[in-house]
Design an enzyme around this catalytic site. Structure first.
Site, short mmCIF file in Angstrom:
data_model
loop_
_atom_site.label_atom_id
_atom_site.label_comp_id
_atom_site.label_asym_id
_atom_site.label_seq_id
_atom_site.Cartn_x
_atom_site.Cartn_y
_atom_site.Cartn_z
N ASN A 9 0.89 -1.17 0.00
CA ASN A 9 0.00 0.00 0.00
C ASN A 9 0.92 1.22 0.00
O ASN A 9 1.49 1.57 1.03
CB ASN A 9 -0.89 -0.02 1.25
CG ASN A 9 -1.69 1.26 1.41
OD1 ASN A 9 -1.73 2.09 0.51
ND2 ASN A 9 -2.33 1.42 2.56
N LYS A 11 0.23 4.22 -0.28
CA LYS A 11 -0.38 5.44 0.27
C LYS A 11 -0.07 6.62 -0.67
O LYS A 11 0.05 6.41 -1.87
CB LYS A 11 0.10 5.69 1.70
CG LYS A 11 -0.09 4.43 2.56
CD LYS A 11 0.00 4.67 4.02
CE LYS A 11 -0.22 3.35 4.74
NZ LYS A 11 -0.29 3.48 6.18
N HIS A 95 -9.74 1.19 4.39
CA HIS A 95 -8.49 1.40 5.14
C HIS A 95 -8.77 2.36 6.30
O HIS A 95 -9.57 3.29 6.16
CB HIS A 95 -7.40 1.96 4.22
CG HIS A 95 -6.06 1.96 4.87
ND1 HIS A 95 -5.68 2.94 5.76
CD2 HIS A 95 -5.03 1.08 4.79
CE1 HIS A 95 -4.45 2.67 6.19
NE2 HIS A 95 -4.03 1.55 5.62
N GLU A 97 -7.24 4.80 7.40
CA GLU A 97 -7.03 6.22 7.07
C GLU A 97 -8.22 6.78 6.31
O GLU A 97 -8.55 7.96 6.43
CB GLU A 97 -5.71 6.38 6.30
CG GLU A 97 -4.52 6.19 7.24
CD GLU A 97 -3.26 5.65 6.57
OE1 GLU A 97 -3.12 5.77 5.35
OE2 GLU A 97 -2.41 5.11 7.31
N GLU A 167 -5.95 -4.84 10.41
CA GLU A 167 -4.93 -3.80 10.61
C GLU A 167 -5.25 -3.01 11.87
O GLU A 167 -6.02 -2.04 11.82
CB GLU A 167 -4.93 -2.84 9.41
CG GLU A 167 -4.51 -3.47 8.10
CD GLU A 167 -3.87 -2.43 7.19
OE1 GLU A 167 -2.76 -2.69 6.71
OE2 GLU A 167 -4.46 -1.35 6.98
N GLY A 173 1.97 2.31 10.69
CA GLY A 173 2.94 3.39 10.54
C GLY A 173 3.58 3.81 11.85
O GLY A 173 4.22 4.87 11.93
N SER A 212 2.94 -2.06 10.40
CA SER A 212 4.38 -2.12 10.69
C SER A 212 5.00 -3.50 10.42
O SER A 212 5.86 -3.95 11.17
CB SER A 212 4.66 -1.67 12.13
OG SER A 212 4.24 -0.33 12.30
P1 PGA Z 1 2.49 0.29 7.62
O1 PGA Z 1 1.05 0.52 6.93
O2 PGA Z 1 3.03 -1.02 7.09
O3 PGA Z 1 3.32 1.45 7.19
O4 PGA Z 1 2.26 0.23 9.10
C1 PGA Z 1 0.17 -0.53 6.73
C2 PGA Z 1 -1.11 -0.01 6.09
O5 PGA Z 1 -1.54 1.08 6.42
O6 PGA Z 1 -1.71 -0.68 5.22
#
Ligand code: PGA
Length: 250
Positions: A9, A11, A95, A97, A167, A173, A212
């Site tokens: 992803n 982003k 997601h 976000e 998640e 993140g 992460s």
């Molecule tokens: P990350 O993000 O691996 O940077 O923690 C995962 C995601 O948001 O899909």
């Protein structure tokens, strides 16, 4: 054996030049492994570039969201039909976000999931709890509600051609990963919810862990019984890391 999936992803990251370098590295180094699918989910403007660079390879691509509508007066939105034209196989839906920064509700996420399927895209449905919800002991209730909203709208049959991603919001993140035991507990819970409706579909459903994931923790997570791969944010932007994580899924 269930198929596994590792999806990057990106982003809101990338540039034409950076994408070209990253995809060239993935093309030369990401080996095709039986039973493991690899994909990158990229910002809309790069779909054309990514389709051009990845078509004919074993690496699939997709988008990070879509509109629940197929066409019309929805300024700024992108439809499943459009994603289809650019060769997307996957689209991330719900997601955290999108839920927290763009106010997407469970109902809207369910509508997006169904829109993806109308256009032959494989939705990767994300669910997950915040730290506050976990500390209150509400993890299963929250994650269960997010999943059931889509199950109720799309039916269990929809999950015959979809992936689910657990998640935990507190792990995205942050560098703070769920322990393999915490991930397994939630994946098992989600698979059991699906199995109440259809055991066969539940058994085949790929449930990814996201939050992460790094080369150093991927293997430990992916060897758990119900962890069928990962949704990878930050580490999917670094060729060495993404290749190592995909290898950990094999
Ligand atoms: P990350 O993000 O691996 O940077 O923690 C995962 C995601 O948001 O899909």
């Amino acid at each position: 054996m269930r198929r596994r999936l590792v999806a990057g992803n990106w982003k809101m990251h990338g540039s034409l030049a950076a994408n070209e370098a990253l995809l060239a590295a993935l093309k030369s180094r990401l080996r095709q492994v039986d039973g493991v699918d690899c994909a990158v989910c990229v910002p809309f403007p790069y779909l054309n570039q990514v389709a051009g660079l990845l078509s004919g390879t074993h690496i699939a691509w997709g988008a990070q969201t879509l509109s629940e509508h197929d066409a019309g007066a929805h300024t700024g939105e992108v439809s499943g039909a459009m994603l289809r034209e650019f060769g997307c196989r996957y689209v991330i839906v719900g997601h955290s976000e999108r839920r927290s920064l763009h106010g997407e509700t469970d109902q809207q996420v369910a509508a997006k999931f169904m829109a993806a399927q109308r256009w032959g895209l494989v939705p990767i449905l994300c669910v997950g709890e915040t730290l506050e919800q976990r500390e209150r002991g509400d993890t299963q209730e929250v994650v269960g509600r997010q999943f059931e909203a889509v199950l109720n709208a799309a039916g269990i049959a929809g999950f015959a051609s979809a992936a689910l991603a657990y998640e935990p919001v507190w792990a995205i993140g942050t560098g703070r990963t769920a322990t393999p035991a915490q991930a397994q507990e939630m994946h098992e819970f989600l698979r059991a919810l699906a199995a109440k409706r259809d055991r066969g579909i539940a058994q085949e459903l790929a449930i990814l862990y996201g939050g992460s994931v790094k080369p150093g923790n991927a293997k430990e997570l992916f060897t758990r019984a119900d962890v069928d791969g990962g949704l990878i944010g930050g580490a999917s932007l670094v060729a060495d890391d993404f290749v190592a994580i995909c290898e950990a899924a094999s």
